[in-house]
Design an enzyme around this catalytic site. Sequence first.
Site, PDB file in Angstrom:
ATOM      1  N   HIS A  78      52.415  18.360   4.608  1.00 18.68           N
ATOM      2  CA  HIS A  78      53.515  19.214   4.141  1.00 18.68           C
ATOM      3  C   HIS A  78      54.807  18.849   4.880  1.00 18.68           C
ATOM      4  CE1 HIS A  78      55.206  23.293   2.949  1.00 18.68           C
ATOM      5  NE2 HIS A  78      56.043  22.895   3.883  1.00 18.68           N
ATOM      6  N   GLU A  79      54.726  18.779   6.203  1.00 21.42           N
ATOM      7  CA  GLU A  79      55.926  18.467   6.991  1.00 21.42           C
ATOM      8  C   GLU A  79      56.339  17.010   6.825  1.00 21.42           C
ATOM      9  OE1 GLU A  79      57.540  20.928   7.896  1.00 21.42           O
ATOM     10  OE2 GLU A  79      55.946  22.421   7.829  1.00 21.42           O
ATOM     11  N   HIS A  82      58.466  16.618   3.762  1.00 18.93           N
ATOM     12  CA  HIS A  82      59.878  16.978   3.948  1.00 18.93           C
ATOM     13  C   HIS A  82      60.676  15.790   4.488  1.00 18.93           C
ATOM     14  CE1 HIS A  82      59.757  21.182   2.932  1.00 18.93           C
ATOM     15  NE2 HIS A  82      58.797  21.434   3.801  1.00 18.93           N
TER      16      HIS A  82
END
Length: 166
Positions: A78-79, A82
Site C-alpha cells: 500500500h505504502e 503511493h
Amino acid sequence: MKTPRIPIAIQQAVMRSLREHLANANRKLERRYAEPTLVYQQRGTSAGTAWLEKNEIRLNPVLLLENQREFIDEVVPHELAHLLVWQHFGRVAPHGKEWKWMMESVLGVPARRTHRFELASVRQNTFPYRCRCQQHQLTVRRHNRVVRGEATYRCVRCGDLLVAEK
C-alpha cells in the site's frame, strides 16, 4: 511511549515483501525505481505513511508486531504504491484511480484504503465530554486545546458546545 524493537526475522520479511513488489513493479512498468528507505517510527493508529520526497516508508512497529502477515501483505505494498504513483504520475489523489491501478494491476494486491487492525494497543487516552444529546470522547490533543483556551468543540448532532465531564 517507547518504540518496540522489531525482531530481525520480521524486518527481513518486510524487506523481502518490499523488494519483491518493487521488482514486479519495475518489470511491469519497465522502470528502475529506487528502493525506498524503511523506518519503523510511525505512531498512532496509522499503519504506515509514504514520505514522497524522501522516498521513505514509515511503518507502525506496534501494529506490525500484532498483525505480521496481514501487515506485510497489505500495508507494505500500500505504502510502496503511493511512492510509485508519485514517481510515475506526479501529484495525484492519494487513493485515486492511479493508486488503485498501481495496487491491483501492477502490484497484484487488493486496493484497500484503510487497514482493519485492532487498535486498542495504539489508541490514545480520551477524555469524556458532554453535550445535551450524548457523550463524546476527545483525544488528549483536543482536550489540551480546550484546557488552554485555544479551541472549543460542538456536537455535530445538536450543535451544543462540548463540556468536560467532572
